[in-house]
Design a protein around this motif. Structure first.
Motif, mmCIF file in Angstrom:
data_model
loop_
_atom_site.group_PDB
_atom_site.id
_atom_site.type_symbol
_atom_site.label_atom_id
_atom_site.label_comp_id
_atom_site.label_asym_id
_atom_site.label_seq_id
_atom_site.Cartn_x
_atom_site.Cartn_y
_atom_site.Cartn_z
ATOM 1 N N PRO A 146 0.450 -1.552 0.252
ATOM 2 C CA PRO A 146 0.161 0.356 -0.065
ATOM 3 C C PRO A 146 0.590 0.935 0.053
ATOM 4 O O PRO A 146 0.574 2.349 -0.713
ATOM 5 C CB PRO A 146 -0.680 0.232 1.648
ATOM 6 N N GLY A 147 1.561 1.204 0.625
ATOM 7 C CA GLY A 147 2.649 2.451 1.058
ATOM 8 C C GLY A 147 3.794 2.665 -0.217
ATOM 9 O O GLY A 147 3.493 3.713 -0.943
ATOM 10 N N ILE A 148 3.851 1.951 -0.893
ATOM 11 C CA ILE A 148 4.887 1.817 -2.091
ATOM 12 C C ILE A 148 3.688 2.240 -3.289
ATOM 13 O O ILE A 148 4.448 2.963 -3.847
ATOM 14 C CB ILE A 148 4.988 0.387 -2.723
ATOM 15 N N MET A 149 2.427 2.016 -3.441
ATOM 16 C CA MET A 149 1.723 2.468 -4.696
ATOM 17 C C MET A 149 1.313 3.944 -4.543
ATOM 18 O O MET A 149 1.038 4.651 -5.014
ATOM 19 C CB MET A 149 0.067 1.887 -4.499
ATOM 20 N N ALA A 150 1.118 4.037 -2.874
ATOM 21 C CA ALA A 150 0.821 5.719 -2.840
ATOM 22 C C ALA A 150 1.831 6.464 -2.749
ATOM 23 O O ALA A 150 1.540 7.818 -3.524
ATOM 24 C CB ALA A 150 0.491 5.922 -1.705
ATOM 25 N N ARG A 151 3.325 5.746 -2.457
ATOM 26 C CA ARG A 151 4.365 6.284 -3.000
ATOM 27 C C ARG A 151 4.410 6.979 -4.627
ATOM 28 O O ARG A 151 4.468 7.773 -5.278
ATOM 29 C CB ARG A 151 5.840 5.781 -2.731
ATOM 30 N N GLN A 152 4.155 5.888 -5.436
ATOM 31 C CA GLN A 152 4.312 5.840 -7.028
ATOM 32 C C GLN A 152 3.067 7.178 -7.054
ATOM 33 O O GLN A 152 3.444 7.609 -8.473
ATOM 34 C CB GLN A 152 3.755 4.247 -7.734
ATOM 35 N N GLU A 153 2.044 6.677 -7.338
ATOM 36 C CA GLU A 153 1.098 7.710 -6.801
ATOM 37 C C GLU A 153 1.618 9.544 -6.864
ATOM 38 O O GLU A 153 1.548 10.580 -7.186
ATOM 39 C CB GLU A 153 -0.163 7.978 -6.131
ATOM 40 N N ALA A 154 1.984 9.515 -5.937
ATOM 41 C CA ALA A 154 2.568 10.688 -5.189
ATOM 42 C C ALA A 154 3.998 11.529 -6.621
ATOM 43 O O ALA A 154 4.112 12.684 -6.452
ATOM 44 C CB ALA A 154 3.037 10.931 -3.833
ATOM 45 N N ALA A 155 5.092 10.364 -6.371
ATOM 46 C CA ALA A 155 5.971 11.063 -7.552
ATOM 47 C C ALA A 155 5.075 11.208 -8.946
ATOM 48 O O ALA A 155 5.571 12.307 -9.633
ATOM 49 C CB ALA A 155 6.613 9.240 -8.096
ATOM 50 N N GLN A 156 3.999 10.351 -9.587
ATOM 51 C CA GLN A 156 3.219 10.752 -10.345
ATOM 52 C C GLN A 156 2.681 12.144 -10.650
ATOM 53 O O GLN A 156 2.393 13.045 -11.445
ATOM 54 C CB GLN A 156 2.634 9.812 -10.679
#
Length: 266
Positions: A150-160
């Motif tokens: 979940p944290g990885i997905m949210a961090r990728q979302e933030a980078a985008q």
């Protein structure tokens, strides 16, 4: 680091191997703690161990005894020549046959890795994750497990979105934490942070600020955060000042930042 502590022995990093059948690899079935090393000393070990022990109790994974764990970390730090940085202690349930139900008896895999560095201070832009929420009813929200997707997905979302991190709401729509940090707000009444019951990981830096008596627990809504006098993200290795949330400018409060920094830098 050029060495790894694995199940009681020090290995050159390229010679330390974990079985492909280890449940930590196949299922994320395990726990970890990342501890700050300052001038060759392990900081706040007892607080980290309490959280590790509680995680082991929740998951039913035997964790090393406290004295054994501290001895292992100190041995790693010495062999690694680690003066300033971090040591990560990982405990998995160990090698087991396929299937979700763990074996009745398991032999945990325990290893320690490290990285050099100093306590990090920086300014960050964050956004609210639309993909991930913290489930305040889940026992996994309160332990530091290996299951970090979940944290990885949210961090990728933030980078985008061009941001440095994402803030996670809980299932009630209130602010819980970021992908790797607890959140602290400076309000007119003082420093506040969401209670653990909001789906918050009980962070070590968070605990230090509460124990110092300079911060109180209080649920936080989005509007309150946007109007705060200061917003900070804290963990064992860093103190980050939030400058923007979803593109909205956040105020900066140097006095409260100084108080938080003074506690966490110890």
């Amino acid at each position: 680091m050029s060495v790894i502590w694995l199940n009681g022995k020090i290995y050159p990093a390229e010679q330390a191997f974990i079985s492909p059948q280890d449940r930590g690899v196949t299922l994320g079935d395990g726990l970890f703690e990342t501890l700050r090393i300052k001038n060759g000393t392990v900081l706040h070990f007892s607080l980290h161990y309490q959280r590790l022990y509680e995680g082991g109790r929740v998951l039913g994974i035997p964790v090393p005894e406290q004295e054994d764990a501290l001895r292992a970390i100190r041995e790693f730090v010495m062999h690694a020549g680690l003066e300033n940085g971090s040591a990560r202690l990982t405990v998995t349930r160990g090698v087991a046959p396929r299937g979700l139900l763990p074996p009745e008896h398991c032999k945990p895999t325990v290893f320690i890795t490290g990285a050099t560095g100093v306590f990090r201070e920086q300014s960050v832009r964050v956004c609210i994750s639309k993909l991930v929420r913290r489930d305040e009813l889940s026992p996994l929200s309160y332990i530091k497990s290996l299951s970090y997707l979940p944290g990885i997905m949210a961090r990728q979302e933030a980078a985008q979105m061009g941001c440095d991190d994402a803030l996670l709401l809980n299932m009630q729509g209130r602010i819980a934490e970021s992908t790797i940090s607890n959140i602290v707000l400076q309000t007119e009444e003082g420093l506040i942070t969401p209670p653990v019951t909001e789906g918050v990981l009980p962070g070590i830096a968070r605990r230090m600020l509460l124990d110092a008596g300079i911060m109180q627990e209080q649920p936080i809504c989005y509007e309150e955060m946007i109007g705060a006098q200061g917003v900070y993200l804290t963990n064992s290795l860093s103190l980050r000042t939030v400058t923007h949330v979803d593109g909205k400018r956040i105020s900066y409060h140097p006095e409260s930042y100084g108080k938080v920094r003074e506690i966490l830098e110890k």
